[in-house]
Design a protein around this motif. Structure first.
Motif, PDB file in Angstrom:
ATOM      1  N   ILE A 102       0.799  -1.351   0.065  1.00  0.00           N
ATOM      2  CA  ILE A 102       0.018  -0.001   0.436  1.00  0.00           C
ATOM      3  C   ILE A 102       1.007   1.004   0.198  1.00  0.00           C
ATOM      4  O   ILE A 102       1.969   1.181   0.536  1.00  0.00           O
ATOM      5  CB  ILE A 102      -0.893   0.156   1.300  1.00  0.00           C
ATOM      6  CG1 ILE A 102      -2.290   1.235   1.024  1.00  0.00           C
ATOM      7  CG2 ILE A 102       0.141   0.313   2.106  1.00  0.00           C
ATOM      8  CD1 ILE A 102      -3.288   0.692   2.383  1.00  0.00           C
TER       9      ILE A 102
ATOM     10  N   CYS B 163      -5.199   6.177   0.374  1.00  0.00           N
ATOM     11  CA  CYS B 163      -4.319   5.216   0.125  1.00  0.00           C
ATOM     12  C   CYS B 163      -4.882   4.018  -0.875  1.00  0.00           C
ATOM     13  O   CYS B 163      -5.605   4.613  -1.702  1.00  0.00           O
ATOM     14  CB  CYS B 163      -4.830   4.745   1.068  1.00  0.00           C
ATOM     15  SG  CYS B 163      -4.737   5.206   2.752  1.00  0.00           S
TER      16      CYS B 163
ATOM     17  N   MET C 214      -3.804   0.987  -2.638  1.00  0.00           N
ATOM     18  CA  MET C 214      -3.394  -1.003  -3.200  1.00  0.00           C
ATOM     19  C   MET C 214      -2.503  -1.621  -4.135  1.00  0.00           C
ATOM     20  O   MET C 214      -2.673  -1.040  -5.062  1.00  0.00           O
ATOM     21  CB  MET C 214      -4.045  -1.668  -2.548  1.00  0.00           C
ATOM     22  CG  MET C 214      -5.180  -1.065  -0.831  1.00  0.00           C
ATOM     23  SD  MET C 214      -5.488  -2.706  -1.019  1.00  0.00           S
ATOM     24  CE  MET C 214      -5.162  -3.375   0.533  1.00  0.00           C
TER      25      MET C 214
ATOM     26  N   VAL D  86      -0.169  -2.904   6.338  1.00  0.00           N
ATOM     27  CA  VAL D  86      -1.266  -2.330   5.548  1.00  0.00           C
ATOM     28  C   VAL D  86      -2.311  -1.748   6.123  1.00  0.00           C
ATOM     29  O   VAL D  86      -2.714  -0.921   6.413  1.00  0.00           O
ATOM     30  CB  VAL D  86      -1.439  -3.313   4.569  1.00  0.00           C
ATOM     31  CG1 VAL D  86      -3.066  -3.429   3.782  1.00  0.00           C
ATOM     32  CG2 VAL D  86      -0.688  -3.628   3.528  1.00  0.00           C
TER      33      VAL D  86
END
Length: 294
Positions: free
Chosen positions: A119, A134, A136, A149
């Protein structure tokens, strides 16, 4: 003979100079390996540069290819954003080993992606809205969520609470990281608690679900947004279709667990193409922003 000499590694001489036209025996042949890709949806062979110029979307059928976390930030945030909390690394709390030592998996993923974990968190702007975002990275052990994460998302929530800036998470994950066992599962509760605090503070939280978003990620923060948006054709679900069919002993309908099917059944608020996602988020944040806390 001159045609055996190759000074440029990207050029390959003609293998049969006798078949070439007179005077062209030394003409190089440009290699095309890696310049073309095949769309997994419509099976069309595409010029790679054309797909990249189209935001990694097939210009023939609209299939959305997977893209990395860094690319997500570049597409959605204005230039000048700041990366934060990128120094966190997993400590392998269980000393886990299956077919490979977990520490070796981490090292290989870190080398492949250039990230410490699956992430990236950034502070920046989507249009005129300051946000905490954020994204991923599926290429890092399937985008699975371990302690790092979970901690980075929790810190992103804390930053949103402190600044009253909306939180945006782009999900792309295979679920909880089995190599960290219960430590990974506890991140789900930690994040859900933080998102409840955001809700109480009336701070918008938007989740963008991309292909794939599965397992514990779908069962937790990926479906807890004030607005849950997905890209077209994204695989979204908890268990896989094969497991579900074996459990209920029924044939699943066509398109099951794809974003369009979930929108029809009320699990999603919108399905938005990649080219329209940024302006859609700007409009959504216009509606969701609370003037009382700005």
């Amino acid at each position: 003979m001159a045609w055996f000499k190759r000074t440029d590694p990207n050029l390959e001489p003609d293998a049969d100079p006798d078949s070439a036209d007179f005077g062209d025996e030394d003409a190089p042949r440009v290699r095309t390996e890696g310049l073309w890709i095949k769309c997994p949806s419509c099976r069309t062979t595409l010029f790679k540069a054309e797909v990249e110029a189209n935001l990694q979307v097939c210009p023939k059928c609209g299939h959305h290819f997977k893209i990395g976390a860094r690319h997500r930030l570049e597409l959605l945030l204005e230039p000048g954003y700041t990366l934060v909390d990128g120094n966190l690394r997993s400590t392998d709390p269980l000393n886990f080993t299956d077919t490979k030592v977990y520490k070796q998996r981490l090292a290989a993923a870190q080398k492949q992606t250039g990230l410490n974990d699956a992430i990236i968190t950034a502070l920046g702007n989507i249009g005129h809205h300051a946000v905490v975002m954020c994204a991923m990275e599926f290429a890092f052990i399937g985008g699975s969520m371990g302690a790092v994460v979970g901690e980075m998302i929790a810190r992103a929530i804390d930053r949103s609470l402190a600044s009253h800036h909306p939180l945006v998470i782009v999900a792309a994950s295979s679920g909880a990281r089995m190599m960290e066992g219960v430590v990974s599962l506890m991140q789900l509760a930690k994040i859900a608690t933080g998102l409840a605090q955001l809700d109480e503070a009336h701070i918008p939280y938007i989740c963008v679900l991309t292909d794939p978003t599965t397992g514990g990620i779908t069962a937790s923060f990926a479906m807890l947004g004030d607005l849950n948006i997905a890209e077209p054709g994204a695989l979204i679900g908890f268990a896989g279709p094969r497991v579900i069919e074996q459990t209920i002993r029924q044939k699943l309908p066509d398109g099951f667990q794809r974003s369009e099917f979930l929108l029809e059944k009320g699990f999603l608020d919108a399905v938005v193409s990649r080219s329209e996602l940024k302006p859609y988020l700007v409009r959504a944040l216009d509606f969701l922003s609370n003037p009382a806390v700005q």
